[in-house]
Write an enzyme that holds these catalytic residues in place. Sequence first.
Site, PDB file in Angstrom:
ATOM      1  N   ASP A 109       0.855  -1.193   0.051  1.00 43.10           N
ATOM      2  CA  ASP A 109      -0.107  -0.027   0.039  1.00 43.10           C
ATOM      3  C   ASP A 109       0.816   1.431   0.113  1.00 43.10           C
ATOM      4  O   ASP A 109       1.972   1.399   0.535  1.00 43.10           O
ATOM      5  CB  ASP A 109      -0.978  -0.149   1.160  1.00 43.10           C
ATOM      6  CG  ASP A 109      -0.261  -0.150   2.526  1.00 43.10           C
ATOM      7  OD1 ASP A 109       0.862  -1.134   2.656  1.00 43.10           O
ATOM      8  OD2 ASP A 109      -0.589   0.438   3.515  1.00 43.10           O
ATOM      9  N   GLU A 167      -0.669  -2.247   5.053  1.00 43.63           N
ATOM     10  CA  GLU A 167       0.264  -1.899   6.366  1.00 43.63           C
ATOM     11  C   GLU A 167       0.120  -0.873   6.837  1.00 43.63           C
ATOM     12  O   GLU A 167       0.074  -0.525   8.294  1.00 43.63           O
ATOM     13  CB  GLU A 167       1.660  -2.093   5.890  1.00 43.63           C
ATOM     14  CG  GLU A 167       2.770  -2.481   7.120  1.00 43.63           C
ATOM     15  CD  GLU A 167       2.911  -1.320   7.825  1.00 43.63           C
ATOM     16  OE1 GLU A 167       3.264  -1.247   9.050  1.00 43.63           O
ATOM     17  OE2 GLU A 167       3.079  -0.019   7.197  1.00 43.63           O
ATOM     18  N   GLU A 168      -0.312   0.389   6.288  1.00 46.19           N
ATOM     19  CA  GLU A 168      -0.421   1.579   6.776  1.00 46.19           C
ATOM     20  C   GLU A 168      -1.791   1.744   7.590  1.00 46.19           C
ATOM     21  O   GLU A 168      -2.216   2.835   8.309  1.00 46.19           O
ATOM     22  CB  GLU A 168      -0.341   2.712   5.875  1.00 46.19           C
ATOM     23  CG  GLU A 168       1.066   2.777   5.288  1.00 46.19           C
ATOM     24  CD  GLU A 168       2.247   3.417   5.816  1.00 46.19           C
ATOM     25  OE1 GLU A 168       1.841   3.837   6.996  1.00 46.19           O
ATOM     26  OE2 GLU A 168       3.213   3.570   5.316  1.00 46.19           O
ATOM     27  N   HIS A 397       7.762   8.776   4.451  1.00 49.53           N
ATOM     28  CA  HIS A 397       6.595   9.680   4.797  1.00 49.53           C
ATOM     29  C   HIS A 397       6.530  10.908   4.132  1.00 49.53           C
ATOM     30  O   HIS A 397       5.734  11.873   4.440  1.00 49.53           O
ATOM     31  CB  HIS A 397       5.664   9.492   5.986  1.00 49.53           C
ATOM     32  CG  HIS A 397       5.124   8.011   6.427  1.00 49.53           C
ATOM     33  ND1 HIS A 397       4.087   7.929   6.874  1.00 49.53           N
ATOM     34  CD2 HIS A 397       5.576   6.500   6.008  1.00 49.53           C
ATOM     35  CE1 HIS A 397       3.867   6.746   7.401  1.00 49.53           C
ATOM     36  NE2 HIS A 397       4.853   6.080   6.849  1.00 49.53           N
TER      37      HIS A 397
END
Length: 432
Positions: A109, A167-168, A397
């Site tokens: 993702d 995963e996030e 990020h």
Amino acid sequence: MKSNLLLKTLLLSFALLFSALQGTAVDKNTARRIEEEIEKHKLEIIKIRRFIHMNPELGNREFETAKLIASKLMSLGLEIKTGVAKTGVVAILRGDQQGYTVGIRADMDALPIDELTDVPFKSLNPGIMHACGHDIHTSIALGTAIVLNSLKDKIKGNIKFIFQPAEEGPPPGEKGGASLMIEEGVLDEPPVGAILGLHVWPENLGEVFFSPGPILASSDWFQIIIKGKSSHGARPHEGIDSIVLASQVVLSLQSAISRAIDPTDPAVLSIGIISGGRRSNIIAEEVLLEGTVRTLSKTNREKIPRMMENVVRGITQSFGADYTFSYRKGSPSVYNHPELVKIIRPTLLKVLGEQGVKDLKPQMVAEDFAYYCQNIPGFFFLLGVKNPEEKTIAPLHSPYFNPDERSIPLGIKIMCHLLLDILEHQSQVDSF
Ligand SMILES: [Zn+2]
Ligand SMILES: [Zn+2]
């Protein structure tokens, strides 16, 4: 899941035997074959990475990414399963020799971030970017499948490739990620004996970082609502000022963390949201606080929520206010199985040399790979992706995050060696 306990006990005894065995299994000839295969497929894999980077998808929505991965794995002739935990893809590569199954997990993702890099393969999906490097993880796992598929004669058992969504974190109201993959049986049939995972890391290319035991933190969410009583700003005694109480709560929670928690066992409590009040001259009726708690040990993870509620209760009660306290556990801490680390370290030293293998101080970031480690022995390491020629790299990020693509062939090489060596060790244990 019932067979899990028995499986765990068996695995632990195997793991203890592992440590008695020395050396690594990939001989010079196999190492050369791995190099040759990587060289042969390198450009193709980097092309796939760029395609995934240009077409990033959010958690539980990795439809096109999953389709691409599945079609590639299918063309290799692997047994595949799609739609696991929504969009997950699982493939099994069976070696020519029978043996145990080792898993390798990659997350697929992306994040809701507008990409600001100037790479020619910049995201085509506005507001979505692979800013956490999951495109690199996916490409490494896929590349490992491609390379090892031509080394079946060297595989003593099976390798399960796990491409995981979300995963996030899944979108609100949905389940997803590693826990759902496990719920849907990803570690069964054939049972996975140990699992490997990696994460890109803003340190020099050619270096990996890990240590035994807990290396990444658990991540829990909390919300506190302080319920006071509104009144005229000039007549505070007729109300209960939720803003003053919230301020006390914020500071007291930080004091509690620093005074009541063992300083040698790290814990972080951060409040990311505070909101309340309507007008400058009105005493606010309610204040909402939201934040995250990160811990490495079970002891702290159990203790902190109780401690927090005591603080909130004490402060609000002493002024006649009310409160609600909600606490939700997220992923546990990522735990590197110490016996597995003992097997893996010599392999990493062989592939990267002394200067490439670094100890990692536990980090307070989280990774849902932790759920696999709760069920079976796991090993997670961080892979340097900073061009050593450059002084800095934008952090994970960040809209400017741009990992060095040379980490892909290197990651494939590391994973190939680790998987073959672990299976070799397990086969030796089995022959005892
Ligand atoms: Zn991330
Ligand atoms: Zn990530």
